[in-house]
Design an enzyme around this catalytic site. Structure first.
Site, short mmCIF file in Angstrom:
data_model
loop_
_atom_site.label_atom_id
_atom_site.label_comp_id
_atom_site.label_asym_id
_atom_site.label_seq_id
_atom_site.Cartn_x
_atom_site.Cartn_y
_atom_site.Cartn_z
N HIS A 219 40.49 29.38 38.02
CA HIS A 219 41.63 29.13 37.13
C HIS A 219 41.40 27.78 36.45
O HIS A 219 40.74 26.90 36.99
CB HIS A 219 42.95 29.22 37.90
CG HIS A 219 43.35 30.64 38.18
ND1 HIS A 219 44.25 31.32 37.40
CD2 HIS A 219 42.92 31.53 39.11
CE1 HIS A 219 44.39 32.56 37.86
NE2 HIS A 219 43.58 32.72 38.89
N CYS A 250 48.87 32.96 38.91
CA CYS A 250 49.28 33.79 40.04
C CYS A 250 50.75 33.53 40.30
O CYS A 250 51.17 32.38 40.39
CB CYS A 250 48.45 33.45 41.27
SG CYS A 250 48.94 34.39 42.72
N ASN A 259 43.18 32.00 34.05
CA ASN A 259 41.75 31.93 34.35
C ASN A 259 41.03 31.22 33.23
O ASN A 259 41.53 31.12 32.11
CB ASN A 259 41.18 33.35 34.43
CG ASN A 259 41.81 34.16 35.53
OD1 ASN A 259 42.84 34.81 35.31
ND2 ASN A 259 41.23 34.13 36.69
P1 HMG Z 1 55.96 43.77 52.26
O1 HMG Z 1 57.30 43.53 51.64
O2 HMG Z 1 55.61 43.09 53.53
O3 HMG Z 1 55.62 45.32 52.44
O4 HMG Z 1 54.89 43.42 51.14
P2 HMG Z 1 56.45 46.55 52.91
O5 HMG Z 1 55.46 47.50 53.43
O6 HMG Z 1 57.60 46.12 53.75
O7 HMG Z 1 57.00 47.14 51.53
C1 HMG Z 1 58.08 46.61 50.81
C2 HMG Z 1 58.47 47.62 49.73
O8 HMG Z 1 57.40 47.79 48.77
C3 HMG Z 1 58.73 49.02 50.28
O9 HMG Z 1 59.64 49.63 49.42
C4 HMG Z 1 57.39 49.69 50.13
O10 HMG Z 1 57.48 51.08 50.04
C5 HMG Z 1 56.89 49.11 48.82
P3 HMG Z 1 61.15 49.97 49.95
O11 HMG Z 1 60.95 50.80 51.18
O12 HMG Z 1 61.75 48.63 50.24
O13 HMG Z 1 61.76 50.68 48.80
N1 HMG Z 1 55.44 49.05 48.74
C6 HMG Z 1 54.70 49.49 47.71
N2 HMG Z 1 55.03 50.12 46.57
C7 HMG Z 1 54.02 50.44 45.73
N3 HMG Z 1 52.72 50.14 45.97
C8 HMG Z 1 52.37 49.53 47.10
C9 HMG Z 1 53.37 49.18 48.03
N4 HMG Z 1 53.35 48.56 49.22
C10 HMG Z 1 54.61 48.48 49.65
N5 HMG Z 1 51.09 49.23 47.33
C11 HMG Z 1 52.73 43.76 50.10
C12 HMG Z 1 53.50 43.49 51.40
C13 HMG Z 1 51.28 43.51 50.36
C14 HMG Z 1 52.97 45.19 49.68
C15 HMG Z 1 53.28 42.80 49.00
O14 HMG Z 1 53.25 41.51 49.51
C16 HMG Z 1 52.51 42.87 47.73
O15 HMG Z 1 52.52 43.87 47.01
N6 HMG Z 1 51.81 41.77 47.37
C17 HMG Z 1 51.00 41.70 46.19
C18 HMG Z 1 51.18 40.37 45.51
C19 HMG Z 1 50.30 40.31 44.27
O16 HMG Z 1 50.05 41.31 43.62
N7 HMG Z 1 49.82 39.08 43.93
C20 HMG Z 1 49.01 38.87 42.79
C21 HMG Z 1 47.63 39.42 42.94
S1 HMG Z 1 46.55 38.40 43.90
C22 HMG Z 1 46.05 37.14 42.83
O17 HMG Z 1 46.55 37.03 41.75
C23 HMG Z 1 44.92 36.24 43.24
C24 HMG Z 1 43.58 36.60 42.57
O18 HMG Z 1 43.68 36.54 41.17
C25 HMG Z 1 42.49 35.61 43.03
C26 HMG Z 1 42.92 34.15 42.86
O19 HMG Z 1 43.17 33.71 41.74
O20 HMG Z 1 42.99 33.49 43.89
C27 HMG Z 1 43.13 38.00 42.97
MG MG Z 2 43.51 34.78 39.93
#
Ligand code: HMG
Ligand code: MG
Length: 309
Positions: A219, A250, A259
């Site tokens: 980034h 992020c 980025n």
């Molecule tokens: P949680 O709240 O612990 O999970 O989140 P959960 O299993 O309790 O689920 C909560 C709700 O989400 C539930 O719905 C699930 O069904 C639903 P409800 O029953 O309440 O109606 N759910 C989903 N729905 C659709 N698709 C799914 C999914 N999973 C659960 N896959 C979890 C845990 C990992 C899901 C959550 O924390 C999450 O989605 N995190 C993602 C965060 C994210 O996307 N961050 C940005 C990307 S990473 C980044 O940018 C860094 C990177 O660029 C590198 C860098 O720069 O360092 C890659």
């Molecule tokens: Mg990133």
């Protein structure tokens, strides 16, 4: 023989857009991906199958994959955080006629070098996330998908400060061991400079991980993205993530900007043995267009310079 030419992973449609607060219509996301494909980029991260409660902007990824143009031989990876996301993706893929170019052939799984960041981003510790991701990686590989890994906060963590490079090495090794073909090292906050990035890479490489399975994901918050890439080149890395127009940030790294811009990377490497494929002017035009469409200023220095000509 060592590969010299750099491979660019364009992450604008995912990392770039995920942080935008206003809802971006799927048609704009699709047009962004199509224009990037047209401009010659061959790996374009196209969205995420994450919880819509956590990152609402990526909720329409299925629709994006269905409507965007896909070219044979190009790759359109998507982020998958857990088995639930993988199931949704596999269902989507199974609906497709065998004659079509698949919506995607690659997923990316992500974790971090610190528990504090892993908790903020994925609601679990690093150890828990590695367990979760092992199941995802095994299943995806069985289904014929390639899996790329990400380690976030390889330099500094917004919650727990300076990061020990040994931790980065260990998490990278764990992702490779579970079957990731490559691990992208994320300076999520963008505070790294050639000294700290070089030190981190030295530790990872000395730990026995070859440069050929590493990527740099820098980034550009402090404007060090290109410098960090040049340092990484000296350490043997040849794959870098970048974002057209320098889009992004992020949602769980407050204050971090986008980025390093794809335009800036292409310009920095122009005329060298490292020069990646992709038409700089065409990509810069995409950067100008998407910046206007999102009502932001173009974060690419090269993009802005080309606009002024
Ligand atoms: P949680 O709240 O612990 O999970 O989140 P959960 O299993 O309790 O689920 C909560 C709700 O989400 C539930 O719905 C699930 O069904 C639903 P409800 O029953 O309440 O109606 N759910 C989903 N729905 C659709 N698709 C799914 C999914 N999973 C659960 N896959 C979890 C845990 C990992 C899901 C959550 O924390 C999450 O989605 N995190 C993602 C965060 C994210 O996307 N961050 C940005 C990307 S990473 C980044 O940018 C860094 C990177 O660029 C590198 C860098 O720069 O360092 C890659
Ligand atoms: Mg990133």
């Amino acid at each position: 023989e060592a590969r010299e030419r750099v491979r660019i992973v364009e992450v604008g449609p995912r990392d770039g857009l995920q942080n935008e607060s206003a809802v971006i219509p799927p048609a704009v996301k699709v047009e962004l991906i199509n224009r990037l494909t047209e401009a010659g980029l061959d790996i374009i991260e196209s969205g995420s199958f994450v919880s819509p409660k956590w990152v609402p902007q990526m909720a329409g990824t299925a629709e994006v994959l269905k409507t965007m143009q896909r070219r044979k031989g190009r790759h359109y990876p998507v982020l998958v955080p857990n088995l639930k996301g993988l199931e949704i993706l596999l269902d989507l893929l199974s609906e497709q006629p065998a004659s079509e170019v698949p919506y995607t052939d690659e997923i990316a799984v992500f974790t971090a070098a610190t528990d504090a960041f892993a908790k903020a981003n994925t609601n679990c510790t690093v150890a828990e996330s590695l367990q979760r991701l092992e199941a995802v990686t095994k299943r995806a590989t069985k289904e014929g998908l390639r899996v790329r890994g990400y380690v976030s906060v390889v330099i500094d963590c917004p919650y727990s400060g300076k990061v020990d490079p040994v931790k980065v090495k260990d998490v990278t090794q764990a992702l490779l061991d579970m079957g990731c073909y490559e691990v992208s090292l994320g300076d999520t906050v963008g505070t790294g400079n050639p000294t700290t990035v070089g030190k981190m890479l030295r530790t990872v490489l000395d730990g026995g991980i070859p440069a050929s399975v590493l990527a740099g994901h820098y980034h550009d918050t402090y404007g060090m993205g290109v410098s960090n890439i040049l340092t990484s080149l000296e350490h043997g890395l040849r794959t870098f993530d970048s974002s057209v127009g320098g889009l992004g940030g992020c949602p769980y790294s407050p204050g971090a900007t986008g980025n390093v811009a794809t335009e800036d990377v292409l310009y920095a490497l122009r005329g060298s043995q490292y020069a990646p494929p992709g038409d700089l002017n065409a990509i810069a035009e995409v950067g100008t267009w998407i910046s206007k469409a999102l009502n932001r200023t173009n974060s690419s220095r090269v993009g802005k310079a080309l606009e002024a000509r």
